[in-house]
Every structure is written in C-alpha cells, then in structure tokens.
Write an enzyme that holds these catalytic residues in place. Structure first.
Site, PDB file in Angstrom:
ATOM      1  N   ARG A 127      57.259  44.014  38.422  1.00  0.00           N
ATOM      2  CA  ARG A 127      58.098  44.433  39.556  1.00  0.00           C
ATOM      3  C   ARG A 127      57.694  43.676  40.828  1.00  0.00           C
ATOM      4  O   ARG A 127      58.522  43.354  41.666  1.00  0.00           O
ATOM      5  CB  ARG A 127      58.015  45.944  39.776  1.00  0.00           C
ATOM      6  CG  ARG A 127      56.608  46.441  40.031  1.00  0.00           C
ATOM      7  CD  ARG A 127      56.570  47.935  40.320  1.00  0.00           C
ATOM      8  NE  ARG A 127      55.208  48.424  40.257  1.00  0.00           N
ATOM      9  CZ  ARG A 127      54.710  49.352  41.050  1.00  0.00           C
ATOM     10  NH1 ARG A 127      55.463  49.928  41.959  1.00  0.00           N
ATOM     11  NH2 ARG A 127      53.455  49.747  40.928  1.00  0.00           N
ATOM     12  N   GLU A 155      72.806  56.075  42.644  1.00  0.00           N
ATOM     13  CA  GLU A 155      72.778  54.868  41.815  1.00  0.00           C
ATOM     14  C   GLU A 155      74.163  54.436  41.350  1.00  0.00           C
ATOM     15  O   GLU A 155      74.449  53.242  41.224  1.00  0.00           O
ATOM     16  CB  GLU A 155      71.873  55.091  40.596  1.00  0.00           C
ATOM     17  CG  GLU A 155      70.407  55.341  40.946  1.00  0.00           C
ATOM     18  CD  GLU A 155      70.125  56.782  41.381  1.00  0.00           C
ATOM     19  OE1 GLU A 155      71.018  57.648  41.264  1.00  0.00           O
ATOM     20  OE2 GLU A 155      69.001  57.041  41.847  1.00  0.00           O
TER      21      GLU A 155
END
Lengths: 312, 272
Positions: free
Chosen positions: A10, A58
């Site tokens: 990440r 989202e």
C-alpha cells in the site's frame, strides 16, 4: 531479495501515484475516508486539487470515478479491498466494467494480514469477485518494486484494472521493474514441485524454496502478479516439467489464484493441484504473523505439502 | 413551443411503436419523461448531432435506464444519432439498442445505465471533470422517483453539494408510481423536494409535462451558483396514452395490437 528491506505494498502504491501524478495531469485519485491507511494521502498532499475524498461512501466513489473517466480523467479509486470490491460490486460491474471505462480500483488491506481488525475487514473473496467481471484485469503484486510496476501498468492499460494490495510490510524481492503484464515470474527451475504464489505469499514461497534446497529438494516458485489475464503458458509448462503443483494465496481457495490455475489445467493439461488458502472460512482477529501461522499460510505449510506430510 | 410539442409527439409515438414491435419495454416511465427530454435535447443542451462525442458538449445521464425507449426516440429526432430503421430494432438480438442504454453501442448515449441508483454519482464525476478542466459544459441527470429509494443516490447528493457542483442539474421524474404501486405505499421517498433541499440543493418544483415550466426551471438552474440544482418534476406516468396514464401496471408491459392502435390514434388526435 532483502529481508531487512520491508515495505507494505500500500505504501509503494501511494508513492507510485505521486510519481505518475507528476507526469500526467489527468490522473485523479479518490478515496473513502481511508487515505492515511491506503496511502493516497501522499498524492493528496502533493496534488490536493486532483484528490477527492468521497467520505464513507464507496458506491458513490466508484460511480464518480466512472463519470470522471468518461471525460478523459484517469481515476484511481482506493479503499480497503473489502469495500472496494464487495461493497461496490454492482457499481464496478455496471458503471465500470460493462461500459469498459478507464477506472483503476486499488484494494488495500486484502487478506488475513489485515490482522487485528478481524474478519469484516479481511477480504478473502476480492480476486474471485473481480476476476469474474468481463473487461476487468486483476493485478496482485508481491513487493515494493512489483507494486510500482503494477501501478504504472494499470495506468498504461486502457480500461478497468483491479490492484490487490496489502497492509503488512513484506520483504523486498525484486531490484528492478523487469515484469511483463500477463506473464508470471519464475524463480528457479527445480522439478520436484512448482509453487504458484501471489501477493504477500510470494515471499513465503521463496522461503520454502530456500529451506527445501538445503535438504536437496529443488522446487520452483512462480510469482503470478497478473491474475487476469493469467499466464496460461507458464502454468502448462510447469505442469509438464514438475512432479507436483501447489498454489498459495492469502485469499479463499474458491475463486482466487488456485481456481484460476485449475481452470487452465482443466482446459489444457489436466493435473492435480494442491490449493493452499483460506478454506471457505472467514478470518479472525490477531496479529498478522500469528494469523498466518494459525491459518497455515506460510512456508512451513508449503514444505509439508511438498514433502507429502500434508496431502491436500 | 409549437415545434417542441411536435417533437414530443413524435417521440411518444415512436416509444409506443418501439415497445409494441419489441413486445417488451417500459412505456410508463418513458412516456412520463418525454417532455423533459424534449426540452433538454431541443432547447437546453449543447449537443451537436454531427459530433456527439464533442468534449465540450453538455452531458445527459439517464439514471432511470429503463426509460431507454424515450432516450433512443429522442436521439432519433436529433437527426443522425439513431436512424429510424435502427430505432425499431429496439431490444432485438442484432440491434445496438439494448434494453437499457449502452454508451459503447449508441453514439449520443453519454453513460451506460440500468442498475438503478448509479447515475447521479456518474453525473457528479462528469461535473467534477468539467471543474478540473475549467470547461463550461453542464451535466443533467434524470432519475425516477422510485429510483431515489436507492441509498447511493443520497451518497451522490452529498457529493454534489459538498463539491458545490453548480454545473449539475438533477431531475426527478416524479410520476408517483413504481412497479409495486404508489411510491408512498411501496417505500415512501417523500417529501422529495425537502430531502434535496436539506442536502444543499437548489430545488425547483415544476409540472414536468409542461414545456414552459421545464424551460424556466433549466433557466433558473443555470443561474444558481455554488450549489447543484434538483428539479422535482411532477409528471404523469404513461403521459399521452389515457389507458396507460397513472397505471403502475404499464411500468414494464408492451401493448398488444389493439392497444397499440388505440394509443397511436389517441396521440394523433391530440396533435390536431
């Protein structure tokens, strides 16, 4: 390979976005209130006008990314893998994949290495969900260098791409970005077994290879960074050349890497495949390393399978 | 307005014919939205039928994708975007005119839609892109009143307001009916105007089957700065065909031959 050089994919993702942002002003980034964790915060800091925090929403994030892409923007939408693919499945299917729009989705915090947050946040079905969608490509890089390549590759490809990333810092495996989209990376050419691995499991597979070599058992490891389209050629080649086939993934054994390999074997060269992964179960809370041991997603498990101690 | 009335008549007639020929489709919510689409495409929006992909064009997202027949019939009136021949292949296996709009198959369709609740987010994305590029195109998004029961619409409503998308105009086709019955009885989304107001929208209530009312609302929307506009357009489901009007049963049903002839006859009689 350098075990002391650890970085979470990440983090590499966040760094790669900043570099790409410098060379292309059409790159825009969206996040759902997790920018500090997904590392899109690095991009947000550098290019605040091209970063959109969509709040805890989202589905709206994916739709907004789709709209931006129809106007020439190249959006990367990031959040935890569980929400990036599970929460938004219908939006990814209908607003991104069906119209084949140029949207990149980054799912960080995939697999059980999420750790303490537990099952709700440990996404084990995302490869299966994304792999099944027409027009979608799936990348699952294993270390810093490969992640940087994967982000550049996702940016280069015209159309939807899902990139699976991890929370846990893992050792650096590669020194250079010598990868090809859709082509697995073969480590060694032993013939006792092939270990097909992806993401944070590649390092474990390489450890198993090293341990087994000490006992004179020569195996090979294939790093499958592109899960879709999968490298059919290397799978068939290894099925022909090695005695045993094993897959390992920090994902459910249903729908993921093992399934994708099984499909190729069924089509082209029927052979037995031992699939190591999460056996149709949810994860649980704990430290990442404890969980990897508890669920047997590690080098020890691979070694047992190669030696027939565990016969899956 | 006389010309617009004629265009709306052609669109209504073609909607009925398309759905009759396909033996499937959604006449109710297509007919209710015809006047909105007519004013949008023939008065309000900058759309060039010679260059439907012009990057400076105004965008339209049919979030209620099941009203596809209305969009296709409108694009056919915009000469060149869809041929008459193609129009009546609607929903057939060899036709580009899918049951729900597909942007990759039909030039002039700005977004593929069908799964309800997703269009407003996409329209926001287009409006954000315009802001990023300092372009002055506007984005219109037509939603159903039943459709706004989807949670994503309210996520998107927050976004439009949060990012001050004054180049966005949301339109709610408020025909009061959804498949299972009256919206207030199935899952009450009212008061629609107050909801959008509380989300930070400039809200305009109009008669969505009145061309003057519609144009006035678009004029006001263009002048609103710093916030998005929501036009709550009261309409009649099945508008123009009396036996379909106000009937939830005509949401997704094709007319038989007798009904088709009666519908066309009625539409033609009204034009005279």
């Amino acid at each position: 390979m350098d075990i002391n050089q650890k970085k979470a994919t990440r983090q590499s993702f966040g760094e790669a976005l900043v570099e790409l942002g410098k060379i292309n002003e059409n790159l825009v980034v969206l996040d759902s209130d997790l920018s500090a964790a997904t590392k899109t915060s690095l991009f947000a800091k550098e290019f605040p006008e091209r970063f959109f925090d969509m709040g805890i929403a989202e589905q709206d994030m994916i739709g907004t990314a789709a709209g931006l892409s129809t106007c020439g923007k190249i959006p990367f939408a990031a959040t935890f893998a569980a929400f990036a693919t599970g929460r938004t499945y219908d939006q990814v299917r209908n607003s991104v994949c069906y119209p084949n729009l140029n949207v990149k989705i980054a799912g960080t915090h995939s697999g059980i290495t999420v750790g303490e947050d537990g099952a709700t946040h440990q996404m084990l079905e995302d490869i299966g969900l994304m792999r099944g969608l027409p027009n979608m490509r799936v990348l699952s890089p294993s270390d810093d260098m490969q992640t940087k390549w994967a982000i550049e590759e996702a940016f280069r490809i015209e159309g939807p791409v899902y990139i699976r990333l991890c929370r846990l810092a893992t050792p650096s495996i590669y020194d250079e970005k010598n990868f090809e989209f859709g082509k697995g990376m073969m480590h060694g050419n032993g013939t006792e077994a092939t270990i097909f691995a992806t993401g944070d499991m590649v390092w474990s597979a390489l450890q198993a290879k090293e341990e087994l070599a000490k006992e004179g058992i020569e195996i090979r490891v294939v790093d499958i960074h592109t899960i879709k389209p999968i490298d059919r050629e290397i799978i068939v080649k290894c099925a022909k050349e090695t005695k045993k086939l094993i897959s390992i993934e920090d994902h459910s054994i249903i729908g993921g890497l093992g399934t994708a390999i099984s499909e190729v074997l069924t089509d082209e060269y029927p052979a037995k495949l031992m699939r190591i992964g999460m056996n149709d179960i949810f994860g649980k809370s704990g430290k990442a390393q404890e969980l990897l041991e508890y669920f047997e997603l590690n080098a020890e498990k691979i070694i047992k399978c190669v030696k027939n101690v565990d016969n899956l | 307005m006389k010309d617009l009335e004629k265009i709306a008549f052609n669109i209504r007639k073609n909607i009925v014919k398309m759905i009759y020929k396909a033996s499937s489709g959604h006449p109710g919510g297509a007919l209710s939205s015809v006047d909105l689409l007519t004013v949008l495409y023939f008065s309000e929006m900058k759309v060039d039928s010679e260059n439907p992909q012009d990057e400076n064009r105004d965008r339209f997202v049919l979030s209620k994708g099941h009203a596809s027949a209305a969009l296709y019939a409108t694009l056919a009136e915009k000469k060149g975007l869809i041929t008459q021949e193609n129009l009546f292949g609607f929903r057939n296996i060899n036709s580009p005119l899918q049951g729900h709009p597909d942007m990759k198959k039909v030039p002039g369709v700005d977004m593929s839609t069908g799964s309800l609740g997703q269009g407003l987010s996409v329209a926001n994305g287009m409006a954000l892109a315009a802001k990023l590029d300092n372009k002055d195109y506007r984005v219109y998004c037509l939603m159903g009143d039943g459709e706004i029961e989807e949670g994503q619409i309210w996520e998107a409503a927050m976004t439009a307001s949060h990012y001050k998308l004054d180049n966005l105009c949301a339109i709610i086709d408020y025909n009061n009916l959804q498949i299972d019955g009256k919206i207030t009885e199935v899952m009450n989304p009212t008061p629609i105007d107050e909801k959008f107001k509380s989300f930070g929208f400039n809200v305009i209530n109009i008669n969505g089957n009145d061309m003057d009312d519609i144009q006035n609302a678009f004029d006001k929307a263009r002048k609103a700065k710093g916030r998005p506009t929501a036009i709550v357009a009261k309409t009649v489901k099945g508008k123009g065909v009396s036996f379909m009007e106000g009937q939830a049963s005509w949401h997704g049903k094709a007319p038989n031959e007798e009904e088709y002839k009666a519908a066309i006859e009625e539409l033609e009689s009204k034009l005279k």
